[in-house]
Design a protein around this motif. Structure first.
Motif, PDB file in Angstrom:
ATOM      1  N   LEU A 120       0.828  -1.200   0.000  1.00 17.08           N
ATOM      2  CA  LEU A 120       0.000   0.000   0.000  1.00 17.08           C
ATOM      3  C   LEU A 120       0.865   1.253   0.000  1.00 17.08           C
ATOM      4  O   LEU A 120       1.962   1.254   0.552  1.00 17.08           O
ATOM      5  CB  LEU A 120      -0.903   0.026   1.242  1.00 17.08           C
ATOM      6  N   HIS A 121       0.381   2.310  -0.611  1.00 18.66           N
ATOM      7  CA  HIS A 121       1.084   3.589  -0.555  1.00 18.66           C
ATOM      8  C   HIS A 121       1.003   4.167   0.862  1.00 18.66           C
ATOM      9  O   HIS A 121       0.068   3.861   1.619  1.00 18.66           O
ATOM     10  CB  HIS A 121       0.488   4.579  -1.555  1.00 18.66           C
ATOM     11  N   TYR A 122       1.955   4.997   1.180  1.00 16.61           N
ATOM     12  CA  TYR A 122       1.962   5.640   2.498  1.00 16.61           C
ATOM     13  C   TYR A 122       0.663   6.377   2.765  1.00 16.61           C
ATOM     14  O   TYR A 122       0.091   6.300   3.861  1.00 16.61           O
ATOM     15  CB  TYR A 122       3.156   6.603   2.587  1.00 16.61           C
ATOM     16  N   GLU A 123       0.152   7.072   1.741  1.00 12.02           N
ATOM     17  CA  GLU A 123      -1.062   7.864   1.920  1.00 12.02           C
ATOM     18  C   GLU A 123      -2.273   6.993   2.257  1.00 12.02           C
ATOM     19  O   GLU A 123      -3.257   7.483   2.820  1.00 12.02           O
ATOM     20  CB  GLU A 123      -1.330   8.668   0.642  1.00 12.02           C
ATOM     21  N   SER A 129       0.192   5.264  10.353  1.00  6.71           N
ATOM     22  CA  SER A 129       1.599   5.678  10.414  1.00  6.71           C
ATOM     23  C   SER A 129       1.825   6.737  11.485  1.00  6.71           C
ATOM     24  O   SER A 129       2.841   6.717  12.190  1.00  6.71           O
ATOM     25  CB  SER A 129       2.051   6.216   9.050  1.00  6.71           C
ATOM     26  N   LEU A 130       0.891   7.668  11.615  1.00  3.99           N
ATOM     27  CA  LEU A 130       1.015   8.714  12.623  1.00  3.99           C
ATOM     28  C   LEU A 130       1.025   8.120  14.031  1.00  3.99           C
ATOM     29  O   LEU A 130       1.802   8.538  14.888  1.00  3.99           O
ATOM     30  CB  LEU A 130      -0.123   9.720  12.472  1.00  3.99           C
ATOM     31  N   ARG A 131       0.184   7.125  14.261  1.00  2.02           N
ATOM     32  CA  ARG A 131       0.160   6.465  15.563  1.00  2.02           C
ATOM     33  C   ARG A 131       1.440   5.665  15.789  1.00  2.02           C
ATOM     34  O   ARG A 131       2.024   5.680  16.867  1.00  2.02           O
ATOM     35  CB  ARG A 131      -1.053   5.546  15.670  1.00  2.02           C
ATOM     36  N   ARG A 132       1.859   4.952  14.755  1.00  8.83           N
ATOM     37  CA  ARG A 132       3.073   4.134  14.859  1.00  8.83           C
ATOM     38  C   ARG A 132       4.301   5.016  15.080  1.00  8.83           C
ATOM     39  O   ARG A 132       5.210   4.666  15.852  1.00  8.83           O
ATOM     40  CB  ARG A 132       3.250   3.301  13.582  1.00  8.83           C
ATOM     41  N   ALA A 133       4.354   6.154  14.421  1.00  7.35           N
ATOM     42  CA  ALA A 133       5.508   7.047  14.529  1.00  7.35           C
ATOM     43  C   ALA A 133       5.686   7.559  15.948  1.00  7.35           C
ATOM     44  O   ALA A 133       6.816   7.671  16.446  1.00  7.35           O
ATOM     45  CB  ALA A 133       5.356   8.221  13.561  1.00  7.35           C
ATOM     46  N   GLN A 134       4.590   7.874  16.619  1.00  4.79           N
ATOM     47  CA  GLN A 134       4.698   8.383  17.985  1.00  4.79           C
ATOM     48  C   GLN A 134       5.313   7.342  18.909  1.00  4.79           C
ATOM     49  O   GLN A 134       6.181   7.648  19.723  1.00  4.79           O
ATOM     50  CB  GLN A 134       3.322   8.803  18.503  1.00  4.79           C
ATOM     51  N   GLY A 225      13.112   4.400   0.402  1.00  2.00           N
ATOM     52  CA  GLY A 225      13.664   3.134   0.870  1.00  2.00           C
ATOM     53  C   GLY A 225      13.196   2.837   2.277  1.00  2.00           C
ATOM     54  O   GLY A 225      12.063   3.141   2.668  1.00  2.00           O
ATOM     55  N   MET A 226      14.084   2.239   3.060  1.00  2.00           N
ATOM     56  CA  MET A 226      13.735   1.875   4.428  1.00  2.00           C
ATOM     57  C   MET A 226      13.533   3.106   5.307  1.00  2.00           C
ATOM     58  O   MET A 226      12.647   3.148   6.155  1.00  2.00           O
ATOM     59  CB  MET A 226      14.839   1.000   5.027  1.00  2.00           C
ATOM     60  N   PHE A 227      14.367   4.125   5.100  1.00  2.00           N
ATOM     61  CA  PHE A 227      14.310   5.348   5.897  1.00  2.00           C
ATOM     62  C   PHE A 227      13.746   6.478   5.038  1.00  2.00           C
ATOM     63  O   PHE A 227      14.398   6.925   4.096  1.00  2.00           O
ATOM     64  CB  PHE A 227      15.705   5.724   6.400  1.00  2.00           C
ATOM     65  N   ARG A 228      12.553   6.909   5.357  1.00  2.00           N
ATOM     66  CA  ARG A 228      11.891   7.959   4.586  1.00  2.00           C
ATOM     67  C   ARG A 228      11.521   9.123   5.503  1.00  2.00           C
ATOM     68  O   ARG A 228      11.083   8.909   6.634  1.00  2.00           O
ATOM     69  CB  ARG A 228      10.625   7.425   3.911  1.00  2.00           C
ATOM     70  N   TYR A 229      11.688  10.317   4.982  1.00  4.68           N
ATOM     71  CA  TYR A 229      11.375  11.503   5.778  1.00  4.68           C
ATOM     72  C   TYR A 229      10.000  12.032   5.418  1.00  4.68           C
ATOM     73  O   TYR A 229       9.739  12.433   4.283  1.00  4.68           O
ATOM     74  CB  TYR A 229      12.411  12.594   5.550  1.00  4.68           C
ATOM     75  N   TYR A 230       9.110  11.992   6.383  1.00  6.99           N
ATOM     76  CA  TYR A 230       7.814  12.642   6.305  1.00  6.99           C
ATOM     77  C   TYR A 230       7.732  13.572   7.518  1.00  6.99           C
ATOM     78  O   TYR A 230       7.738  13.103   8.664  1.00  6.99           O
ATOM     79  CB  TYR A 230       6.673  11.623   6.356  1.00  6.99           C
ATOM     80  N   PRO A 231       7.654  14.899   7.303  1.00  7.67           N
ATOM     81  CA  PRO A 231       7.671  15.834   8.427  1.00  7.67           C
ATOM     82  C   PRO A 231       6.631  15.536   9.503  1.00  7.67           C
ATOM     83  O   PRO A 231       6.891  15.695  10.696  1.00  7.67           O
ATOM     84  CB  PRO A 231       7.397  17.190   7.767  1.00  7.67           C
ATOM     85  N   GLU A 232       5.472  15.056   9.073  1.00 11.67           N
ATOM     86  CA  GLU A 232       4.396  14.797  10.042  1.00 11.67           C
ATOM     87  C   GLU A 232       4.680  13.587  10.940  1.00 11.67           C
ATOM     88  O   GLU A 232       4.028  13.423  11.975  1.00 11.67           O
ATOM     89  CB  GLU A 232       3.063  14.595   9.312  1.00 11.67           C
ATOM     90  N   LEU A 233       5.633  12.764  10.558  1.00 14.02           N
ATOM     91  CA  LEU A 233       5.987  11.589  11.373  1.00 14.02           C
ATOM     92  C   LEU A 233       7.128  11.873  12.338  1.00 14.02           C
ATOM     93  O   LEU A 233       7.429  11.045  13.197  1.00 14.02           O
ATOM     94  CB  LEU A 233       6.368  10.398  10.479  1.00 14.02           C
ATOM     95  N   ASP A 234       7.731  13.039  12.205  1.00 16.70           N
ATOM     96  CA  ASP A 234       8.866  13.397  13.062  1.00 16.70           C
ATOM     97  C   ASP A 234       8.387  14.309  14.186  1.00 16.70           C
ATOM     98  O   ASP A 234       7.307  14.889  14.126  1.00 16.70           O
ATOM     99  CB  ASP A 234       9.935  14.099  12.230  1.00 16.70           C
ATOM    100  N   GLY A 235       9.187  14.420  15.212  1.00 17.20           N
ATOM    101  CA  GLY A 235       8.871  15.303  16.319  1.00 17.20           C
ATOM    102  C   GLY A 235       9.820  15.061  17.465  1.00 17.20           C
ATOM    103  O   GLY A 235      10.481  14.026  17.544  1.00 17.20           O
ATOM    104  N   GLU A 236       9.924  16.048  18.349  1.00 17.04           N
ATOM    105  CA  GLU A 236      10.846  15.933  19.477  1.00 17.04           C
ATOM    106  C   GLU A 236      10.288  14.997  20.543  1.00 17.04           C
ATOM    107  O   GLU A 236      11.031  14.465  21.338  1.00 17.04           O
ATOM    108  CB  GLU A 236      11.113  17.330  20.060  1.00 17.04           C
TER     109      GLU A 236
END
Length: 236
Positions: A120-123, A129-134, A225-236
């Motif tokens: 599946l596409h990220y979208e 993904s947002l839940r998993r990223a946190q 690839g394995m490491f992809r940058y999506y600003p909404e998945l990042d955070g302090e």
């Protein structure tokens, strides 16, 4: 002997862990899908050839008639063949243990942006993904990095407690590099907590054996690839 490395063209992915070992060891190899006229079709054709021990998926290494797949398995072979790991059994198993732990974290980093299915596409799985990223940022990154820091402390720089790097040191560099790309805010907030790991990342990045590679187009940038940058998945 020139090895044949087979991996998807255009992304560093898991193949980059193998490339780093081959490049640092100055071992001749062909990056087969990146040769002129080659591509993904050639990879699929080669992967589906009738073989006694076929690979499940790339990366895989062809050595004479032998086909070695799975990143950690390839590196286990290269470590013994090209002195990229300790000579004793305990040392080889230790380095392999670290490599397998790195592989675990790579899978978790990938699953942040593809938590439901790789097909599946990220979208199509963005909410998940947002839940998993946190969880990954707050729990899994510090858990893994704390472990790597802990094993580096008594070894005075390199994972094998010697004066020379191993393939796992190179892979740990690539892991940190990938995390810095995919989660720059989170890594900026926590990296100072892991001075030994940060130091290893800098030392591998400065290795004379890798400078030509880093400056060449053979070193692929991070992307899809394995490491992809999506600003909404990042955070302090």
């Amino acid at each position: 002997m020139t090895y044949e490395l087979w991996y998807w063209n255009g992304i560093p992915g898991r193949g980059e862990f193998v490339r780093l070992a081959l490049e640092a060891a100055k071992t001749p190899y062909r990056d087969c899908t990146r040769e002129p006229g080659a591509g993904q079709e050639r990879l699929l054709e080669d992967m589906n050839r009738v073989r006694e021990y076929p690979p499940f998926a790339p990366p895989y290494l062809v050595v004479d008639r032998m086909v070695i797949s799975q990143t950690a398995n390839i590196l286990l072979f290269l470590g013994e063949k090209h002195s990229l790991a300790p000579a004793d059994t305990a040392g080889r198993l230790w380095v392999n243990q670290i490599q397998l732990t790195i592989a675990d974290m790579v899978v978790e980093a990938h699953d942040v942006h593809h938590p439901i299915a790789s097909s599946l596409h990220y979208e199509e799985q963005k909410a998940e993904s947002l839940r998993r990223a946190q969880v990954f940022r707050e729990t899994r990154i510090p858990k893994f990095l704390h472990y790597f820091e802990r094993v580096l402390i008594p070894h005075e720089g390199w994972l094998t407690a010697g004066t020379h790097w191993s393939y796992a040191d190179l892979s740990l560099f690539q892991l940190v590099d990938g995390l810095l790309h995919a989660f720059p805010k989170r890594m900026a907030a926590v990296i100072s907590d892991y001075p030994c790991l940060s130091g290893l990342h800098k030392r591998v990045g400065a290795l004379p054996e890798l400078q030509d590679y880093f400056a060449s187009p053979r070193r692929l940038p991070f992307g899809d690839g394995m490491f992809r940058y999506y600003p909404e998945l990042d955070g302090e």
